[in-house]
Design a protein around this motif. Structure first.
Motif, PDB file in Angstrom:
ATOM      1  N   LEU A  55       1.163  -0.927  -0.168  1.00  0.00           N
ATOM      2  CA  LEU A  55      -0.377   0.360   0.148  1.00  0.00           C
ATOM      3  C   LEU A  55       1.137   1.331  -0.198  1.00  0.00           C
ATOM      4  N   LYS A  62       0.868   5.656  -0.034  1.00  0.00           N
ATOM      5  CA  LYS A  62       0.551   6.938   0.774  1.00  0.00           C
ATOM      6  C   LYS A  62      -1.018   6.798   1.621  1.00  0.00           C
ATOM      7  N   VAL A  63       0.195   6.036   2.517  1.00  0.00           N
ATOM      8  CA  VAL A  63      -0.468   5.981   4.257  1.00  0.00           C
ATOM      9  C   VAL A  63      -0.539   7.003   4.907  1.00  0.00           C
ATOM     10  N   ARG A  67       1.713  12.320   6.983  1.00  0.00           N
ATOM     11  CA  ARG A  67       1.622  10.963   5.893  1.00  0.00           C
ATOM     12  C   ARG A  67       2.921  10.513   6.946  1.00  0.00           C
ATOM     13  N   THR A 127      -5.647   4.382   4.340  1.00  0.00           N
ATOM     14  CA  THR A 127      -5.124   5.102   2.781  1.00  0.00           C
ATOM     15  C   THR A 127      -6.345   4.553   1.939  1.00  0.00           C
ATOM     16  N   ARG A 128      -5.938   5.408   1.143  1.00  0.00           N
ATOM     17  CA  ARG A 128      -7.167   5.946  -0.375  1.00  0.00           C
ATOM     18  C   ARG A 128      -8.719   4.562   0.075  1.00  0.00           C
TER      19      ARG A 128
END
Length: 447
Positions: free
Chosen positions: A390, A392-393, A409, A434-435
């Protein structure tokens, strides 16, 4: 300062008396962990992808070219027609065989009896005087078993526990009840022709001459629905390819097929560890498979407790996937507090009811410190964990049950590990997000 656990209650009272707020971090296994499982395709992935065949057909490929793509090095040839025997019911106490026209029954001695239109009620306990097996033969109308009509004859055998009913009929009549239940009958004509040939080939390659029947009527072989399954378009496809089979070195090929490959099929030895490699069942690209809604699926979100219950594992900590040449999972290493064990990907898929073995396990892990840690309110507290698969956590926080807000971030090292400092002033929960979703919460309680 280093304190023993016996001194903690006394230390807490002392700090509170001095007006210092103490933060308690209770341990809870797996509290901050989330597994996200996503993947591609539906089915075992070996041989022809049905959605891929549809895509190739719509791109202008004929069924011969489609089959040559999925079954490398094979050729088409014509074989004589022959009957097949399909299991319809096994060890049942009673069945009804009927017809709207006169029909007959022949016993094991060859003695025939004409029957009027209507229904024959067969009960296992009341057939002692008859010489089984019985063969019911249609007259001017098809026979029906418990209300479902079938072409050909119905054979009645006695087995321990009851009656077993087998439908004996010509191969292409059998295919009429198979093809439209294995592939939608409104698909492109060339895809339906390809399905007709692979269904015919698979049936012939898996016959069992010495057994009571040749084929199951369900997914253990091919789904067979008798006359109610038939459709005009698939009947035409079967007729236009009559007798044609996929052949390898002079023998009918075992033409495995599946719904959706996810973009690439898989060799038989990769799909089924321990299987002997089959030269024509190799991994091939499948670009038109994207027509399927299951070309990609997920992500499904699982907590460690959810997955642990499915796998029979307590204290689940991590799931690590090993992959084969096609990109599909071959094994999953299950890591728990008591150790690790390895599960075949197909068994993991079955336990979690996944669409295929082409899956990824993505992980958000925010560890809860073990034992009970003390910290002064407003002073830094170190949280750590790991992320896999994953990007952009972010770390989010929730204060006193309020809304979740982003703290910062998370910078993940190449090995997936991270540490982050926070300075909670009151009861605060933290989680990774995340997203695609958010993990479980780790709570810091104010005292």
């Amino acid at each position: 300062m280093v304190c023993s656990s016996d001194n903690l209650p006394r230390l807490r009272r002392l700090l509170l008396a001095l007006g210092v707020v103490v933060l308690s971090l209770p341990a809870q296994a797996g509290a901050g962990t989330l597994f996200m499982i996503d993947g591609r395709g539906w089915g075992h992935g070996v041989g022809m992808s049905q959605y891929g065949a549809r895509g190739y057909a719509e791109a202008g490929w004929g069924y011969q070219r489609i089959l040559a793509h999925y079954y490398r090095g094979t050729e088409l040839r014509i074989v004589p027609s022959r009957p097949v025997r399909v299991l319809l019911a096994e060890r049942v106490a009673a069945v009804q065989i009927s017809s709207t026209k006169p029909f007959k029954v022949v016993d094991a001695r060859g003695k025939a009896r004409k029957l009027k239109p209507g229904t024959q009620n067969l009960v296992a306990a009341k057939l002692k005087e008859l010489r089984l097996p019985l063969r019911y033969v249609a007259g001017g109308a098809p026979l029906a078993l418990d209300g479902t009509a079938y072409r050909g004859a119905l054979l009645v055998h006695r087995q321990a526990g009851g009656l077993t009913i087998v439908n004996r009929l010509p191969l292409d009549r059998y295919l009429r009840g198979v093809v439209p239940w294995e592939m939608p009958d409104d698909w492109h004509r060339e895809a339906l022709r390809a399905q007709s040939v692979v269904a015919r080939s698979y049936a012939l390659a898996t016959l069992k001459p010495g057994a009571l029947f040749d084929l199951y009527a369900d997914t253990r072989n091919q789904v067979y629905g008798g006359i109610p399954a038939e459709a005009a378009s698939t009947n035409r496809a079967i007729g236009s390819t009559a007798g044609r089979v996929v052949s390898w070195n002079g023998h009918v090929a075992t033409t495995f097929y599946h719904s959706t490959s996810g973009g690439r099929t898989v060799s038989n030895e990769e799909a089924w560890p321990g299987a002997t490699p089959v030269p024509y069942l190799v991994s091939v690209s499948d670009p038109y498979d994207g027509l399927s809604k299951l070309h990609r699926w997920g992500p499904f979100r699982w907590t460690p407790d959810n997955v642990g219950r499915k796998l029979g594992v307590g204290g689940l900590r991590d799931l690590v996937v090993s992959r084969g040449p096609s990109g599909r999972a071959t094994e999953v290493t299950i890591k728990g507090h008591s150790g690790s064990r390895t599960l075949l990907a197909q068994d993991f898929r079955r336990a979690l009811d996944l669409r295929s073995t082409w899956f990824a396990v993505r992980v958000l892990n925010l560890e809860q410190p073990r034992g009970r840690a003390l910290a002064v309110a407003g002073q830094p507290v170190v949280l750590k964990g790991f992320v896999r698969g994953l990007g952009k956590v972010r770390l989010e926080q929730q204060v006193n049950g309020g809304t979740w807000t982003t703290v910062r971030r998370v910078r993940v090292r190449p090995d997936g590990r991270f540490t982050v400092k926070v300075s909670p002033k009151r009861a605060t929960s933290y989680r990774l997000a995340t997203r695609l979703g958010a993990g479980g919460a780790v709570t810091v309680n104010a005292h």
